[in-house]
Scaffold this motif. Sequence first.
Motif, PDB file in Angstrom:
ATOM      1  N   ARG A  90      35.652  45.137  54.425  1.00  0.00           N
ATOM      2  CA  ARG A  90      36.708  44.864  55.414  1.00  0.00           C
ATOM      3  C   ARG A  90      37.775  43.929  54.842  1.00  0.00           C
ATOM      4  O   ARG A  90      38.962  44.085  55.133  1.00  0.00           O
ATOM      5  CB  ARG A  90      36.102  44.310  56.699  1.00  0.00           C
ATOM      6  CG  ARG A  90      35.389  45.390  57.509  1.00  0.00           C
ATOM      7  CD  ARG A  90      34.949  44.928  58.883  1.00  0.00           C
ATOM      8  NE  ARG A  90      33.919  43.901  58.871  1.00  0.00           N
ATOM      9  CZ  ARG A  90      32.620  44.117  58.677  1.00  0.00           C
ATOM     10  NH1 ARG A  90      32.179  45.339  58.487  1.00  0.00           N
ATOM     11  NH2 ARG A  90      31.764  43.117  58.701  1.00  0.00           N
ATOM     12  N   ASP A  91      37.373  42.938  54.034  1.00  0.00           N
ATOM     13  CA  ASP A  91      38.342  42.057  53.373  1.00  0.00           C
ATOM     14  C   ASP A  91      39.292  42.867  52.490  1.00  0.00           C
ATOM     15  O   ASP A  91      40.505  42.650  52.503  1.00  0.00           O
ATOM     16  CB  ASP A  91      37.639  41.030  52.482  1.00  0.00           C
ATOM     17  CG  ASP A  91      37.292  39.735  53.192  1.00  0.00           C
ATOM     18  OD1 ASP A  91      37.603  39.606  54.391  1.00  0.00           O
ATOM     19  OD2 ASP A  91      36.712  38.853  52.527  1.00  0.00           O
ATOM     20  N   ILE A  92      38.726  43.761  51.692  1.00  0.00           N
ATOM     21  CA  ILE A  92      39.546  44.571  50.784  1.00  0.00           C
ATOM     22  C   ILE A  92      40.585  45.346  51.573  1.00  0.00           C
ATOM     23  O   ILE A  92      41.765  45.379  51.212  1.00  0.00           O
ATOM     24  CB  ILE A  92      38.658  45.505  49.938  1.00  0.00           C
ATOM     25  CG1 ILE A  92      37.840  44.677  48.940  1.00  0.00           C
ATOM     26  CG2 ILE A  92      39.500  46.565  49.224  1.00  0.00           C
ATOM     27  CD1 ILE A  92      36.736  45.456  48.239  1.00  0.00           C
ATOM     28  N   PHE A  98      42.217  45.309  46.233  1.00  0.00           N
ATOM     29  CA  PHE A  98      41.016  45.918  45.647  1.00  0.00           C
ATOM     30  C   PHE A  98      40.580  45.092  44.453  1.00  0.00           C
ATOM     31  O   PHE A  98      40.974  45.339  43.322  1.00  0.00           O
ATOM     32  CB  PHE A  98      41.306  47.368  45.241  1.00  0.00           C
ATOM     33  CG  PHE A  98      40.107  48.072  44.670  1.00  0.00           C
ATOM     34  CD1 PHE A  98      39.010  48.337  45.459  1.00  0.00           C
ATOM     35  CD2 PHE A  98      40.093  48.468  43.347  1.00  0.00           C
ATOM     36  CE1 PHE A  98      37.896  48.985  44.942  1.00  0.00           C
ATOM     37  CE2 PHE A  98      38.991  49.127  42.816  1.00  0.00           C
ATOM     38  CZ  PHE A  98      37.890  49.381  43.613  1.00  0.00           C
ATOM     39  N   SER A  99      39.795  44.061  44.743  1.00  0.00           N
ATOM     40  CA  SER A  99      39.316  43.188  43.674  1.00  0.00           C
ATOM     41  C   SER A  99      38.067  42.473  44.134  1.00  0.00           C
ATOM     42  O   SER A  99      37.769  42.402  45.334  1.00  0.00           O
ATOM     43  CB  SER A  99      40.389  42.177  43.269  1.00  0.00           C
ATOM     44  OG  SER A  99      40.386  41.061  44.124  1.00  0.00           O
ATOM     45  N   HIS A 100      37.342  41.919  43.180  1.00  0.00           N
ATOM     46  CA  HIS A 100      36.161  41.137  43.509  1.00  0.00           C
ATOM     47  C   HIS A 100      36.558  39.840  44.214  1.00  0.00           C
ATOM     48  O   HIS A 100      35.728  39.238  44.886  1.00  0.00           O
ATOM     49  CB  HIS A 100      35.352  40.833  42.239  1.00  0.00           C
ATOM     50  CG  HIS A 100      34.756  42.059  41.656  1.00  0.00           C
ATOM     51  ND1 HIS A 100      33.721  42.745  42.239  1.00  0.00           N
ATOM     52  CD2 HIS A 100      35.073  42.762  40.551  1.00  0.00           C
ATOM     53  CE1 HIS A 100      33.414  43.805  41.514  1.00  0.00           C
ATOM     54  NE2 HIS A 100      34.231  43.839  40.490  1.00  0.00           N
ATOM     55  N   ASN A 101      37.806  39.438  44.063  1.00  0.00           N
ATOM     56  CA  ASN A 101      38.298  38.215  44.698  1.00  0.00           C
ATOM     57  C   ASN A 101      39.252  38.542  45.838  1.00  0.00           C
ATOM     58  O   ASN A 101      40.248  37.845  46.043  1.00  0.00           O
ATOM     59  CB  ASN A 101      38.975  37.330  43.651  1.00  0.00           C
ATOM     60  CG  ASN A 101      38.004  36.928  42.574  1.00  0.00           C
ATOM     61  OD1 ASN A 101      36.885  36.530  42.857  1.00  0.00           O
ATOM     62  ND2 ASN A 101      38.419  37.055  41.327  1.00  0.00           N
ATOM     63  N   ALA A 102      38.942  39.585  46.598  1.00  0.00           N
ATOM     64  CA  ALA A 102      39.799  40.009  47.711  1.00  0.00           C
ATOM     65  C   ALA A 102      40.049  38.844  48.665  1.00  0.00           C
ATOM     66  O   ALA A 102      39.162  38.029  48.923  1.00  0.00           O
ATOM     67  CB  ALA A 102      39.160  41.175  48.454  1.00  0.00           C
ATOM     68  N   CYS A 103      41.248  38.778  49.157  1.00  0.00           N
ATOM     69  CA  CYS A 103      41.688  37.744  50.100  1.00  0.00           C
ATOM     70  C   CYS A 103      41.603  36.340  49.509  1.00  0.00           C
ATOM     71  O   CYS A 103      41.520  35.348  50.236  1.00  0.00           O
ATOM     72  CB  CYS A 103      40.909  37.814  51.417  1.00  0.00           C
ATOM     73  SG  CYS A 103      41.041  39.389  52.285  1.00  0.00           S
ATOM     74  N   GLY A 104      41.581  36.239  48.177  1.00  0.00           N
ATOM     75  CA  GLY A 104      41.534  34.946  47.519  1.00  0.00           C
ATOM     76  C   GLY A 104      40.168  34.282  47.528  1.00  0.00           C
ATOM     77  O   GLY A 104      40.048  33.113  47.177  1.00  0.00           O
ATOM     78  N   ARG A 105      39.151  35.044  47.907  1.00  0.00           N
ATOM     79  CA  ARG A 105      37.797  34.492  47.954  1.00  0.00           C
ATOM     80  C   ARG A 105      37.067  34.804  46.658  1.00  0.00           C
ATOM     81  O   ARG A 105      37.289  35.852  46.058  1.00  0.00           O
ATOM     82  CB  ARG A 105      37.031  35.092  49.129  1.00  0.00           C
ATOM     83  CG  ARG A 105      37.660  34.733  50.454  1.00  0.00           C
ATOM     84  CD  ARG A 105      36.870  35.321  51.592  1.00  0.00           C
ATOM     85  NE  ARG A 105      37.347  34.753  52.840  1.00  0.00           N
ATOM     86  CZ  ARG A 105      37.551  35.448  53.940  1.00  0.00           C
ATOM     87  NH1 ARG A 105      37.299  36.740  53.969  1.00  0.00           N
ATOM     88  NH2 ARG A 105      37.983  34.852  55.021  1.00  0.00           N
ATOM     89  N   ASN A 106      36.161  33.915  46.235  1.00  0.00           N
ATOM     90  CA  ASN A 106      35.414  34.210  45.015  1.00  0.00           C
ATOM     91  C   ASN A 106      34.519  35.419  45.247  1.00  0.00           C
ATOM     92  O   ASN A 106      34.216  35.777  46.384  1.00  0.00           O
ATOM     93  CB  ASN A 106      34.637  32.978  44.511  1.00  0.00           C
ATOM     94  CG  ASN A 106      33.343  32.736  45.245  1.00  0.00           C
ATOM     95  OD1 ASN A 106      32.456  33.578  45.284  1.00  0.00           O
ATOM     96  ND2 ASN A 106      33.219  31.551  45.831  1.00  0.00           N
ATOM     97  N   ALA A 107      34.097  36.045  44.163  1.00  0.00           N
ATOM     98  CA  ALA A 107      33.355  37.307  44.228  1.00  0.00           C
ATOM     99  C   ALA A 107      32.090  37.198  45.077  1.00  0.00           C
ATOM    100  O   ALA A 107      31.669  38.180  45.682  1.00  0.00           O
ATOM    101  CB  ALA A 107      33.003  37.776  42.822  1.00  0.00           C
ATOM    102  N   PHE A 108      31.504  36.035  45.161  1.00  0.00           N
ATOM    103  CA  PHE A 108      30.233  35.894  45.863  1.00  0.00           C
ATOM    104  C   PHE A 108      30.348  35.123  47.182  1.00  0.00           C
ATOM    105  O   PHE A 108      29.359  34.651  47.728  1.00  0.00           O
ATOM    106  CB  PHE A 108      29.193  35.285  44.917  1.00  0.00           C
ATOM    107  CG  PHE A 108      28.950  36.193  43.751  1.00  0.00           C
ATOM    108  CD1 PHE A 108      28.237  37.370  43.908  1.00  0.00           C
ATOM    109  CD2 PHE A 108      29.496  35.911  42.512  1.00  0.00           C
ATOM    110  CE1 PHE A 108      28.045  38.241  42.853  1.00  0.00           C
ATOM    111  CE2 PHE A 108      29.314  36.778  41.445  1.00  0.00           C
ATOM    112  CZ  PHE A 108      28.578  37.943  41.618  1.00  0.00           C
TER     113      PHE A 108
END
Length: 188
Positions: A90-92, A98-108
């Motif tokens: 949903r963030d993406i 389209f990234s592991h850091n979508a919405c500026g959040r870290n991947a985890f």
Amino acid sequence: MPRFARMRGCAAGVLVTALLALPASAGAAGPWDSLLAPVTACPGQTDASLPAATQRQAMVCMQRWARAQKGLGGVHVSRQLKASSGRKARDIERCQDFSHNACGRNAFYWFQREHFFRGVFGGGEILALGSGTAATVRGTMSNWLNSDLHRSVILDPRWDDIGVGLVHGRFQGYADVAIWVAHFGYHR
């Protein structure tokens, strides 16, 4: 509308992170397609119009099948990873990122928010975005298996748990795009 697929992979142990972005051709048979489950074993893998819950269940089945073909243990659906992968998808879509850091959040970020990381743990994430045949469970799984990094995440023997997120929507001007997120993890 043109068919397209994009994938990203991230594998993380306690200290290791690897990222990769690859364009992928939809529908082309790849050398690793032998790890794809037959349609009779994992129903719902070829129809992107089925309910998201049915498609997520088919994707988990496909993951288990591929792992079994390599002699690996199965993965159990984790409530926490199911929630984290869905929230990441949903963030993406929401941020059109389209990234592991979508919405500026870290991947985890969502692993942490869902309290998956506790004790001795590890986690991995793979992403896919596609339309047409690349939006189906089978098309997405084929693209993942035929990418060295994505396949290494799927077939990592450490994983005990899985969660799969799927969102259908608009992405950067394209309608009816499938955004797939698979989260893997373990606790020791």
